[in-house]
Design a protein around this motif. Structure first.
Motif, short mmCIF file in Angstrom:
data_model
loop_
_atom_site.label_atom_id
_atom_site.label_comp_id
_atom_site.label_asym_id
_atom_site.label_seq_id
_atom_site.Cartn_x
_atom_site.Cartn_y
_atom_site.Cartn_z
N GLU A 1 0.84 -1.20 0.00
CA GLU A 1 0.00 0.00 0.00
C GLU A 1 0.87 1.25 0.00
O GLU A 1 0.56 2.23 -0.69
N VAL B 1 -4.71 4.23 0.78
CA VAL B 1 -4.71 3.00 -0.02
C VAL B 1 -4.96 1.87 0.97
O VAL B 1 -4.07 1.50 1.73
N ALA C 1 -6.20 -1.88 1.36
CA ALA C 1 -6.49 -3.14 0.66
C ALA C 1 -7.02 -4.19 1.63
O ALA C 1 -6.60 -4.26 2.79
N ILE D 1 -0.46 -5.96 -1.43
CA ILE D 1 -1.73 -6.09 -2.14
C ILE D 1 -1.78 -7.44 -2.85
O ILE D 1 -0.87 -7.80 -3.61
N ILE E 1 -9.55 -2.62 -3.01
CA ILE E 1 -8.61 -1.58 -2.57
C ILE E 1 -9.34 -0.23 -2.58
O ILE E 1 -9.68 0.29 -3.64
N CYS F 1 -9.65 -3.34 -7.71
CA CYS F 1 -9.34 -4.71 -7.34
C CYS F 1 -8.44 -5.31 -8.42
O CYS F 1 -8.67 -5.09 -9.61
#
Length: 372
Positions: free
Chosen positions: A178, A202, A204, A220, A226, A247
């Motif tokens: 992230e 960010v 996720a 990720i 996300i 995603c």
């Protein structure tokens, strides 16, 4: 500074003084921050030495500044507005000077909502028998209703952050953290006309269940939703703020169903914005739609917030508010759902109420962005 800008700030000062006439306070004291920038266009640096605009309904405005800030103040729109600038030296008592600039008496005065505590207490020491109130009661209703130039600035900010979201699919990939994604997105925000990155979220997978997660070293993975919420400051001081969900690959079917419900809720709320609707009604609408998929209990924040010279300012789209929406009001519409330990989602646009409806500053697709 052009004549249109001088006229704009002069009008704001006039409207603020008119609001003071109709209030129960003797004046307001405005220190560096968004209120000072809004009223006189002076984006002063906040320092331990106090700079203060004294605004009353019975006398001309005066700006009290440390002597070493005099040239900076005169170089701002203050000079063109003809505002008196009074200086103080290191051995002077600036709080006494500010007290003397207010009308005599024991009436209440307003302190800037963002004033540092040390300065609030300094003023209280200089005027121990006068009640202090927040100046926002006078200033916030003015800032809440954007003029045409402010609307243009917000639309430009929205278009700039839309371009950032358009570039995010080229940034995201499985296996990056992230924090790595956030760093690249921050660079893109600055490349798209912003002077400052205000925030990059960010979030996720399970981190998406925390609305203000920001970034971490989480890697990720494919199939993780996300949540990316980003914003910055434009050259004129106005802010951007927009959230979309991405995603890598496809999320599970349950998330897809929940997201589709959220998309309907957000779209219906944006479409409902118009003069005469109440803030409380706008907050209730997405909750009603999310309840259809038993998601309402996971929508844990207000539906939106005003935006302008601050990312968060009035009006706040909160449950039960009877504030009536008026043309010129600008705010986010950002319902979401957050399931601890699993995932989250939020869709956010900045919108402006017009005379007969609504215009959106953000126009990137609202669908879940699934990337190969």
């Amino acid at each position: 500074m052009n004549s249109a800008s001088v006229t704009r700030f002069a009008d704001r000062l006039l409207r603020a003084r008119t609001a003071l006439e109709q209030s129960s306070v003797d004046g307001v004291l405005i220190t560096p921050g968004p209120d000072l920038q809004y009223l006189i266009g002076y984006d002063a640096v906040p320092l331990e030495r106090i700079t203060c605009l004294v605004l009353t309904s019975v006398s001309a405005p005066v700006l009290i500044v440390p002597r070493l800030e005099l040239l900076a103040a005169q170089a701002s729109p203050v000079g063109a507005l003809g505002i008196e600038v009074s200086t103080w030296d290191e051995a002077d008592d600036p709080y006494g000077l500010i007290a003397d600039a207010l009308p005599a008496g024991s009436g209440a005065y307003g302190v800037d909502d963002r004033m540092w505590a040390a300065k609030v207490l300094g003023l209280r020491g200089a005027m121990p028998h006068r009640p202090q109130v927040v100046a926002g009661a006078v200033i916030n209703p003015l800032r809440m209703r954007k003029d045409a130039d402010e609307v243009t600035a917000l639309l430009q900010a929205g278009a700039a952050i839309d371009r950032v979201h358009a570039g995010i699919p080229q940034i995201l990939r499985a296996g990056m953290t992230e924090a790595q994604a956030g760093s690249l997105i921050g660079e893109l925000i600055l490349a798209e006309w912003h002077t400052r990155v205000d925030f990059v979220i960010v979030a996720a997978g399970a981190n998406g269940a925390s609305p203000h997660h920001e970034v971490s070293d989480h890697v990720i993975a494919p199939g993780e939703p996300i949540v990316i919420d980003i914003g910055g400051t434009m050259p004129g001081g106005y802010r951007s703020d927009s959230t979309r969900v991405y995603c890598i690959g496809e999320p599970d079917a349950q998330y897809r169903k929940a997201y589709d419900c959220l998309q309907r809720a957000q779209a219906a709320t944006v479409a409902a914005v118009r003069p005469g609707v109440t803030i409380g009604e706008l907050d209730s609408l997405p909750r009603q739609i999310l309840a259809e998929e038993e998601l309402a209990e996971f929508f844990i924040h207000r539906t939106g917030h005003g935006i302008g010279l601050e990312t968060h300012e009035e009006p706040y789209l909160m449950m039960g508010s009877d504030l009536v929406v008026e043309p010129g009001m600008a705010f986010s519409v950002e319902p979401g759902f957050y399931l601890p330990g699993r995932y989250g989602a939020r869709i956010e646009d900045i919108v402006v109420c017009t005379n007969d409806g609504v215009v959106s500053a953000n126009n990137q697709p609202h669908e879940l962005m699934c990337l190969n």
